[in-house]
Motif scaffolding. Structure first.
Motif, PDB file in Angstrom:
ATOM      1  N   GLY A   1       0.829  -1.199   0.000  1.00 52.63           N
ATOM      2  CA  GLY A   1       0.000   0.000   0.000  1.00 52.63           C
ATOM      3  C   GLY A   1       0.858   1.240   0.000  1.00 52.63           C
ATOM      4  N   GLY A   2       0.195   2.408  -0.112  1.00 50.33           N
ATOM      5  CA  GLY A   2       0.933   3.662  -0.184  1.00 50.33           C
ATOM      6  C   GLY A   2       1.781   3.923   1.042  1.00 50.33           C
ATOM      7  N   ALA A   3       1.257   3.572   2.219  1.00 57.57           N
ATOM      8  CA  ALA A   3       2.014   3.790   3.453  1.00 57.57           C
ATOM      9  C   ALA A   3       3.306   2.988   3.447  1.00 57.57           C
TER      10      ALA A   3
ATOM     11  N   GLY B   1       1.018   5.791  -4.371  1.00 56.51           N
ATOM     12  CA  GLY B   1       0.461   5.648  -3.034  1.00 56.51           C
ATOM     13  C   GLY B   1      -0.748   6.535  -2.876  1.00 56.51           C
ATOM     14  N   ASN B   2      -1.435   6.380  -1.765  1.00 61.91           N
ATOM     15  CA  ASN B   2      -2.607   7.218  -1.531  1.00 61.91           C
ATOM     16  C   ASN B   2      -2.173   8.538  -0.909  1.00 61.91           C
TER      17      ASN B   2
ATOM     18  N   SER C   1      -1.676   8.834   3.066  1.00 65.23           N
ATOM     19  CA  SER C   1      -0.407   8.364   3.634  1.00 65.23           C
ATOM     20  C   SER C   1       0.717   9.361   3.366  1.00 65.23           C
TER      21      SER C   1
ATOM     22  N   THR D   1      -3.860  -0.846   4.402  1.00 61.98           N
ATOM     23  CA  THR D   1      -2.926  -0.341   5.415  1.00 61.98           C
ATOM     24  C   THR D   1      -3.675   0.627   6.321  1.00 61.98           C
TER      25      THR D   1
ATOM     26  N   ASN E   1      -4.620   5.156   6.094  1.00 62.68           N
ATOM     27  CA  ASN E   1      -4.507   5.558   4.683  1.00 62.68           C
ATOM     28  C   ASN E   1      -5.861   6.004   4.151  1.00 62.68           C
TER      29      ASN E   1
ATOM     30  N   GLU F   1      -5.206  -4.456   9.221  1.00 64.07           N
ATOM     31  CA  GLU F   1      -4.459  -4.412   7.963  1.00 64.07           C
ATOM     32  C   GLU F   1      -4.496  -5.756   7.250  1.00 64.07           C
TER      33      GLU F   1
ATOM     34  N   GLY G   1      -5.119   8.540  -5.091  1.00 62.89           N
ATOM     35  CA  GLY G   1      -3.684   8.307  -5.020  1.00 62.89           C
ATOM     36  C   GLY G   1      -2.935   8.955  -6.158  1.00 62.89           C
TER      37      GLY G   1
END
Length: 321
Positions: free
Chosen positions: A78-80, A96-97, A100, A151, A154, A178, A229
């Motif tokens: 994930g983005g995080a 990523g998002n 995050s 995650t 996020n 998660e 994202g």
């Protein structure tokens, strides 16, 4: 006379090559685009979801190669998860998002620059799903339940919280856990979780294969067109590699435009996301913007503050590459 003119011409040519702002790499010419780098490499973090389809379109059509950039893909959850990899230099750019990215910047956990927008929300593409025999049917039913997100902290968690609050339901008691997107369908079947925030192609796959049902559409109403994202890099990499990032962004922007045609996205997701053609033809897509909209990102910041997910000040405008 001819000798004098030749001398003057050579002096002018030499001056043009040394004056700041002139020359082939300045990017100031209105006739031709800036020259791309030669054999540059970018290690890019991606997730096997429809959001990153333009990356694969650009690879398939040779857009990165045309710009002189060799893109090496690295799978992340994930983005995080991509943020610390930017910080320690394992990645050069990551999808990523925005939540995050903004949270990491506000906490001082990273110094990031936004390279390009990636994906925005539309109804039907960011859903809270539950098993077919679920007793959950409304936002109110989700209170106090165990909901999977890819995650914590996020955009998925923010979307659930904001959508519940929009229907006057307190999300404070929700147990967020998660879990990678590919694992959510099996977890729903086993009843390890009550529900999951799922994205495509996993939404359609879960609906077709196990009869998963929608409890909440988090991108409906005022949340439509919410920035989901995009692509970020570290401030250090941005300072040291501006020409490389410009070339990467030019190639990606071409592919983002291509992704507005559904068939272009369907052609790549059957490969990288392992989606059957029958599923690809009915997926719910968001939109693939060509540029970052700072005003929309500020709305994300406002939502984060309203839901207790932002602990410091952050200005999206200052984070633009």
């Amino acid at each position: 006379m001819r000798s004098r003119r030749a001398f003057v011409s050579s002096v002018v040519a030499a001056l043009l090559m040394t004056v700041p702002g002139c020359g082939l790499l300045s990017g100031n010419s209105t006739d031709t685009p800036p020259s791309g780098p030669a054999n540059a490499r970018i290690r890019l973090g991606v997730i096997p979801i429809v959001d990153v389809a333009p990356v694969y379109i650009a690879l398939r059509k040779g857009y990165f190669k045309d710009e002189g950039v060799d893109v090496e893909l690295k799978q992340i959850q994930g983005g995080a998860a991509g943020v610390p990899l930017l910080v320690n230099g394992e990645l050069d750019v990551t999808f990523g998002n925005w939540v995050s990215f903004l949270a990491a910047q506000a906490k001082g956990a990273a110094d990031l620059k936004f390279v390009a927008d990636g994906y925005r929300g539309k109804p039907g593409m960011f859903l809270v799903l539950a098993p077919p025999d679920t007793p959950l049917h409304t936002a109110a039913d989700l209170a106090g339940k165990k909901i999977a997100v890819n995650t914590r902290g996020n955009v998925a968690e923010l979307a659930v919280r904001a959508a519940m609050k929009a229907q006057n339901v307190d999300p404070g008691g929700v147990q967020f856990t998660e879990m990678a997107f590919p694992d959510m369908q099996a977890a729903l079947q086993r009843k390890d979780i009550d529900a999951a925030l799922v994205v495509e192609p996993f939404i359609t796959r879960a609906a077709q294969q196990i009869g998963a049902v929608t409890v909440l559409d988090t991108m409906a109403g005022q949340a439509e067109d919410l920035p989901i994202g995009g692509y970020a890099t570290s401030a250090k990499f941005a300072r040291e590699n501006p020409i490389v990032l410009d070339a990467f962004r030019r190639a990606l922007t071409k592919a983002q435009r291509d992704a507005s045609t559904r068939s272009e996205v369907e052609a790549v997701i059957t490969d990288y996301a392992k989606v059957d053609k029958s599923i690809a033809s009915v997926l719910h897509f968001g939109s693939y913007p060509n540029s970052i909209d700072v005003a929309r990102l500020r709305k994300v910041v406002d939502l984060m503050r309203a839901n207790g997910m932002l602990t410091g000040d952050v200005d999206p405008q200052a984070m633009l590459f």
